[in-house]
Motif scaffolding. Structure first.
Motif, PDB file in Angstrom:
ATOM      1  N   LEU A  11      -0.470 -15.869   5.168  1.00 59.05           N
ATOM      2  CA  LEU A  11       0.305 -15.347   6.165  1.00 59.05           C
ATOM      3  C   LEU A  11       0.707 -13.858   6.041  1.00 59.05           C
ATOM      4  CD1 LEU A  11       1.787 -15.604   8.825  1.00 59.05           C
ATOM      5  CD2 LEU A  11       3.883 -16.345   7.488  1.00 59.05           C
ATOM      6  N   VAL A  12       0.038 -13.007   6.849  1.00 56.52           N
ATOM      7  CA  VAL A  12       0.279 -11.603   6.597  1.00 56.52           C
ATOM      8  C   VAL A  12       1.191 -11.109   7.709  1.00 56.52           C
ATOM      9  CG1 VAL A  12      -0.475  -9.189   6.401  1.00 56.52           C
ATOM     10  CG2 VAL A  12      -1.777 -11.348   5.503  1.00 56.52           C
ATOM     11  N   GLY A  13       2.391 -10.479   7.678  1.00 56.09           N
ATOM     12  CA  GLY A  13       3.159  -9.642   8.619  1.00 56.09           C
ATOM     13  C   GLY A  13       2.910  -8.212   8.426  1.00 56.09           C
ATOM     14  N   PHE A  14       2.405  -7.825   9.758  1.00 54.94           N
ATOM     15  CA  PHE A  14       2.196  -6.274   9.706  1.00 54.94           C
ATOM     16  C   PHE A  14       2.728  -5.329  10.565  1.00 54.94           C
ATOM     17  CE2 PHE A  14      -0.666  -2.666   9.025  1.00 54.94           C
ATOM     18  CZ  PHE A  14      -0.587  -2.113  10.196  1.00 54.94           C
ATOM     19  N   TYR A  15       3.294  -4.336  10.250  1.00 53.82           N
ATOM     20  CA  TYR A  15       3.995  -3.522  11.145  1.00 53.82           C
ATOM     21  C   TYR A  15       3.337  -1.930  10.889  1.00 53.82           C
ATOM     22  CZ  TYR A  15       7.556  -0.454  13.206  1.00 53.82           C
ATOM     23  OH  TYR A  15       8.042   0.444  14.198  1.00 53.82           O
ATOM     24  N   GLY A  16       2.675  -1.574  12.027  1.00 54.98           N
ATOM     25  CA  GLY A  16       2.096  -0.271  12.015  1.00 54.98           C
ATOM     26  C   GLY A  16       3.333   0.928  12.030  1.00 54.98           C
ATOM     27  N   PRO A  17       2.782   2.299  11.496  1.00 49.63           N
ATOM     28  CA  PRO A  17       3.839   3.240  11.738  1.00 49.63           C
ATOM     29  C   PRO A  17       4.037   3.613  13.158  1.00 49.63           C
ATOM     30  CG  PRO A  17       1.605   3.819  11.271  1.00 49.63           C
ATOM     31  CD  PRO A  17       1.311   2.520  11.023  1.00 49.63           C
ATOM     32  N   PRO A  18       5.158   3.697  13.401  1.00 46.17           N
ATOM     33  CA  PRO A  18       5.716   4.236  14.804  1.00 46.17           C
ATOM     34  C   PRO A  18       5.370   5.510  15.408  1.00 46.17           C
ATOM     35  CG  PRO A  18       7.637   4.345  13.488  1.00 46.17           C
ATOM     36  CD  PRO A  18       6.551   3.525  12.521  1.00 46.17           C
ATOM     37  N   TYR A  19       4.832   6.172  14.763  1.00 44.74           N
ATOM     38  CA  TYR A  19       4.504   7.582  14.941  1.00 44.74           C
ATOM     39  C   TYR A  19       3.032   7.828  15.220  1.00 44.74           C
ATOM     40  CZ  TYR A  19       8.859   7.919  12.429  1.00 44.74           C
ATOM     41  OH  TYR A  19      10.255   7.695  12.273  1.00 44.74           O
TER      42      TYR A  19
END
Length: 200
Positions: free
Chosen positions: A101-109
């Protein structure tokens, strides 16, 4: 297994913590992936205890930005595999099979994003009048889909955040839902229609 994913938008706010508890009470997830919590590891430990989950893997915020976290309930065998400021990968040991299970959060900028087209969906006219959205999603490998053929992903209502939580359910309950009555005009042409209506 139910996995809730949510761009949490800061958990120092008591109303956001209450919103998380309400989501947990309503859908009873087994695993939670939270991103952009803007919190320290110690604050996430407090949240873990308040929602009565067993363990977690957390990459804490740098100053007042970032922080991603995976939390899980008692009775689930989950091991941390890899993590950095944008993702947490854990191995889930399910009764059926083990999987990542991979939780990913991309950069907000925007300047730090290299993701191709800005939007993944468009509808209507061309140009500025078109409706455009970048849709959140869950992805899976073919082998995972074969192991969990009934798995579904649902977008839940956003509470105290401008991001809607996503729910992955590997074993959805099969519930019968009543379909509303719809009158078909062609029934009037049937000679037996009047007698059926009178008997009802």
């Amino acid at each position: 297994m139910k996995v809730l994913s949510w761009n949490y938008r800061g958990n120092y706010n008591a109303t956001t913590v209450r919103a998380l508890k309400a989501e947990i009470k309503g859908i009873s997830p087994d695993v939670i992936f939270l991103c952009e919590t803007k919190a320290s590891a110690s604050r996430m430990e407090e949240v873990l205890n308040s929602i009565k989950f067993a363990d977690m893997c957390v990459v804490e915020a740098k100053g007042i930005t970032g922080c991603i976290c995976v939390m899980w309930k008692v009775g689930f065998m989950i091991h941390q595999v890899e993590y950095n400021k944008n993702l947490i990968a854990v191995k889930v040991f399910d009764a059926l099979c083990s999987w990542l299970l991979v939780g990913f959060y991309g950069p907000p900028y925007p300047a730090k994003k290299q993701k191709g087209n800005t939007f993944t969906w468009a509808r209507g006219r061309w140009g500025s009048s078109a409706i455009k959205r970048r849709l959140d999603r869950a992805i899976a490998s073919i082998s995972w889909r074969l192991a969990f053929p009934k798995a579904v992903v649902a977008h839940l209502g956003a509470i105290n955040s401008d991001h809607a939580p996503i729910l992955l359910d590997t074993k959805p309950e099969e519930s019968f839902t009543h379909r509303p009555f719809r009158f078909e005009a062609t029934w009037i042409r049937d000679n037996g229609c009047n007698s059926v209506v009178e008997k009802a």
